[in-house]
Design a protein around this motif. Structure first.
Motif, PDB file in Angstrom:
ATOM      1  N   HIS A  36      -7.994 -43.746  28.895  1.00 42.93           N
ATOM      2  CA  HIS A  36      -8.351 -43.967  30.058  1.00 42.93           C
ATOM      3  C   HIS A  36      -9.742 -44.346  30.496  1.00 42.93           C
ATOM      4  N   ALA A  37     -10.075 -44.542  31.677  1.00 38.48           N
ATOM      5  CA  ALA A  37     -11.614 -44.873  31.940  1.00 38.48           C
ATOM      6  C   ALA A  37     -12.457 -43.773  31.581  1.00 38.48           C
ATOM      7  N   ARG A  38     -12.120 -42.639  31.943  1.00 41.60           N
ATOM      8  CA  ARG A  38     -13.092 -41.420  31.700  1.00 41.60           C
ATOM      9  C   ARG A  38     -13.349 -41.509  30.091  1.00 41.60           C
ATOM     10  N   THR A  39     -12.507 -41.450  29.288  1.00 45.21           N
ATOM     11  CA  THR A  39     -12.554 -41.378  27.931  1.00 45.21           C
ATOM     12  C   THR A  39     -13.415 -42.378  27.369  1.00 45.21           C
ATOM     13  N   MET A  40     -12.929 -43.708  27.805  1.00 44.02           N
ATOM     14  CA  MET A  40     -13.678 -44.938  27.354  1.00 44.02           C
ATOM     15  C   MET A  40     -15.141 -44.748  27.623  1.00 44.02           C
ATOM     16  N   GLU A  41     -15.491 -44.213  28.869  1.00 44.69           N
ATOM     17  CA  GLU A  41     -16.938 -44.070  29.217  1.00 44.69           C
ATOM     18  C   GLU A  41     -17.438 -43.086  28.486  1.00 44.69           C
ATOM     19  N   ILE A  42     -16.902 -41.961  27.909  1.00 47.01           N
ATOM     20  CA  ILE A  42     -17.328 -41.037  27.024  1.00 47.01           C
ATOM     21  C   ILE A  42     -17.873 -41.567  25.791  1.00 47.01           C
ATOM     22  N   TYR A  55     -14.884 -49.750  32.696  1.00 48.02           N
ATOM     23  CA  TYR A  55     -13.583 -49.460  31.748  1.00 48.02           C
ATOM     24  C   TYR A  55     -12.394 -49.009  32.711  1.00 48.02           C
ATOM     25  N   ALA A  56     -12.447 -49.506  34.055  1.00 47.04           N
ATOM     26  CA  ALA A  56     -11.390 -49.359  34.890  1.00 47.04           C
ATOM     27  C   ALA A  56     -10.134 -49.734  34.310  1.00 47.04           C
ATOM     28  N   GLY A  57      -8.933 -49.026  34.494  1.00 49.59           N
ATOM     29  CA  GLY A  57      -7.785 -49.467  33.854  1.00 49.59           C
ATOM     30  C   GLY A  57      -7.279 -48.532  32.815  1.00 49.59           C
ATOM     31  N   GLN A  58      -6.481 -48.962  31.878  1.00 48.60           N
ATOM     32  CA  GLN A  58      -6.097 -48.566  30.665  1.00 48.60           C
ATOM     33  C   GLN A  58      -6.087 -49.227  29.415  1.00 48.60           C
ATOM     34  N   TRP A  59      -6.341 -48.927  28.374  1.00 45.39           N
ATOM     35  CA  TRP A  59      -6.447 -49.488  27.091  1.00 45.39           C
ATOM     36  C   TRP A  59      -5.783 -49.059  25.993  1.00 45.39           C
TER      37      TRP A  59
END
Length: 651
Positions: free
Chosen positions: A48-54, A91-95
């Protein structure tokens, strides 16, 4: 007995990422994993966005390669586009990132930073001592040995040995509804997202490698034990009417509506993260993302403690930050489970939820919660091993604010300048705010940089429309350029205008409004804006005045504004404490701020008589009090009025 700083138990994504965070901060790390090799399974597959950001902040994200966007998410099976959490977020969304790929890259990353990953090594015992924890281990050849560690972190999943041996209370309930999950090759079925049938729910997603990840829940009696493929195929046929018995199962799994969370994330020298701390249905990928964000919140703090840059009390902030986040996540998952697994009895409820999701504010609220963007940003790891011990003139020998960021309003002169310099001496990156005197602000930055500190200027006129927005545009730009993010750890509201010295009956409405706009309204909305980017452990200090405690009629408007600031401090303290943020007021007395009157010896002598110390205060006297309140040593002080008048209020 081999010594280390931290033993991490469990080499899943959470344990490996925690090890990398600890090594980045300079801690020695040993990771114990009972499996002799990675399982190759992919229980989780979405970031998710927060994890991608980190991951991007740590420079790790490129190691994962180009991750495909998964598309819209859901809430309890109802379509929810996670990009609505923040359409401007990169990174909004899910990956999609399969767990076995993530684990492989994280292990390489952590080992490259110097973490020892010991596979085939099983934790068998723990015993806390005065100096740390004695860890008993059984190796791959059944030989036993002991490790001596300062701290142990359990990242060993739902059936955590660390949690069990440590005596943690794992409150909640076990699963009463089950979903079967499988990766199957050789079948041709259409993609579907949590489609509801008369007898259950089914999901199917065909991967680029030709395998299909499917999940199925059948209403009624729930299966027990480890699933066999025949059981999955029977359930699939009963729910969808489709035959997949000819397929080749690559992986089988089951999960259910378990919802448990430890009551404390830390017990002495034992800590928990990921599924060791909370167990939940892995709906929508929230479980692995929640655990990775636990690691990001714990790693930098624990590294600072074991390298001597902070006291053990900093670890209490980990529980204060992550326990509410975990509890909130488990609650939303339970709500989703009810919407997902209920049969006819939830039809009306799903209809109401569907209507609510037509509201943009509702979609954004739920999308931010699932994406992790409504939780505090985790601290960044120190990029050096431990505190600085290089002495520079005027600097502390141990930088208590290393890797912290600070904003000091009105810091081009006087108490504000002295505070900016003190914070920088302790290791903080300081934003020096000014209204008009750019040269004076630049001099503050120059003084900081001469001592080896870091600072930059930010201009904004306070008390006018758009003031806070202008201030934070400059602040965020300066932070982003220097740290890669916009996290703000420390806010000092120092800027103010004083009264003209007019008698109360001569004060004009314009002067009155100007005082309140700068001294009360601006600090309120600066705090409001700052809280959106302030992590657990944040510190807010509001400058007030001794005039609120004694009668000085020609300063009545000034005293009124500062009384409002004291109430702001007092009222917010209770609200912010659960987030691990403190807020306090500091009241200077007569303090030499560089004004012309302080060049007059007779005036200074007269003013000195008001102090119990028989002298006028220096800006540094007050700045030292402010600086103390921003450190970990002051973590137990909040909502306080600190008299820094030099004893003026003693009578």
């Amino acid at each position: 007995m081999s010594p280390t700083d931290v033993v991490v138990v469990g080499a899943g994504p959470v344990g490996l990422f925690l090890a990398a965070e600890l090594r980045t901060g300079g801690a020695r790390v040993v990771v114990l994993e009972r499996l002799t090799a990675p399982s190759g399974e992919s229980r989780a597959s979405v970031l998710h966005a927060r994890t991608m950001e980190i991951f991007a902040d740590r420079g790790f994200l490129p190691r994962l390669g180009e991750l495909p966007a998964v598309g819209p998410g859901h809430f309890g099976g109802l379509r929810l586009d996670l990009t609505e959490a923040d359409p401007d977020h990169p990174y909004a969304g899910q990956w999609e990132c399969l767990q076995h790929h993530l684990e492989t890259e994280l292990e390489t990353y952590a080992a490259g930073l110097g973490a020892q990953v010991r596979r085939g090594h099983t934790l068998t015992g723990l015993r806390e001592t005065d100096a740390g924890v004695r860890v008993e281990v059984r190796g791959p050849d059944d030989a036993t040995y002991a490790l001596s560690a300062r701290y142990v972190v359990g990242c060993d999943g739902e059936h955590s040995t660390v949690r069990s041996l440590g005596g943690f209370d794992f409150a909640g309930h076990d699963a009463d509804k089950v979903m079967l999950r499988a990766d199957v090759a050789g079948i041709e079925i259409g993609n579907r997202r949590l489609e509801r049938f008369a007898d259950g729910i089914a999901t199917a997603y065909r991967r680029p490698d030709g395998t299909t990840r499917l999940m199925v829940h059948r209403f009624g009696e729930q299966p027990a034990g480890e699933p066999a493929f025949a059981q999955v195929a029977d359930a699939w046929a009963a729910v969808t009417g489709e035959d997949i018995r000819h397929g080749e199962p690559r992986w089988l799994n089951r999960f259910g509506t378990v919802s448990r969370q430890v009551t404390e994330y830390r017990r002495g020298r034992l800590l928990l993260a990921g599924d060791a701390a909370h167990s939940q249905m892995p709906v929508g990928g929230q479980a692995v993302n929640l655990g990775l964000q636990d690691a990001a919140a714990l790693g930098p703090r624990l590294a600072r403690v074991v390298t001597g840059a902070a006291g053990p009390g900093l670890l209490d902030d980990y529980h204060a930050e992550r326990h509410p986040v975990g509890s909130r996540t488990l609650a939303n998952i339970q709500a989703q489970a009810h919407l997902l697994f209920g049969a006819d009895e939830v039809t009306a409820l799903r209809g109401v939820f569907g209507e609510l999701l037509e509201l943009g504010s509702a979609r954004r609220h739920l999308a931010r919660m699932i994406s992790g963007l409504d939780a505090p940003q985790p601290p960044r790891p120190s990029l050096r091993p431990g505190p600085s011990h290089t002495h520079q003139p005027g600097r502390s020998t141990v930088d208590r604010l290393t890797d912290k960021t600070a904003l000091v309003t009105g810091s081009s002169r006087g108490i504000g300048r002295a505070t900016a310099i003190r914070l920088a001496r302790e290791g903080a990156l300081v934003a020096v705010h000014y209204t008009a005197n750019e040269q004076a602000a630049a001099e503050t930055v120059e003084l900081i940089e001469k001592e080896g500190g870091s600072a930059f200027t930010v201009r904004a006129e306070l008390g006018v429309p758009g003031d806070v927005h202008e201030l934070f545009l400059g602040l965020e730009r300066g932070l982003k350029e220097r740290t890669g993010d916009t996290r703000l750890d420390i806010l000092v509201n120092n800027a103010a205008v004083t009264s003209t010295g007019s008698a109360p009956e001569d004060l004009t409405p314009e002067e009155f409004d100007r005082s309140f706009a700068v001294n009360a309204k601006a600090p309120y909305f600066i705090v409001q804006r700052a809280l959106g980017q302030m992590p657990s452990g944040g510190r807010i200090v509001n400058l007030t005045t001794g005039v609120t405690r004694t009668s000085v009629p020609d300063q009545v408007a000034y005293a009124m504004t500062k009384g409002a600031v004291e109430q702001l401090t007092f009222q917010l303290a209770r609200i912010l404490a659960p987030r691990g943020i403190t807020i306090n007021s500091v009241a200077p007395g007569i303090t030499d701020n560089g004004g012309a009157i302080f060049d007059n010896p007779q005036a200074v002598e007269a003013m000195a008589r008001f102090s119990a110390f028989n002298r006028v205060g220096e800006a540094g006297d007050v700045a030292d009090v402010i600086t103390f309140l921003t450190t970990d040593e002051a973590r137990w002080i909040t909502g306080a009025f600190i008299d820094a008048t030099g004893g003026t209020l003693l009578g």
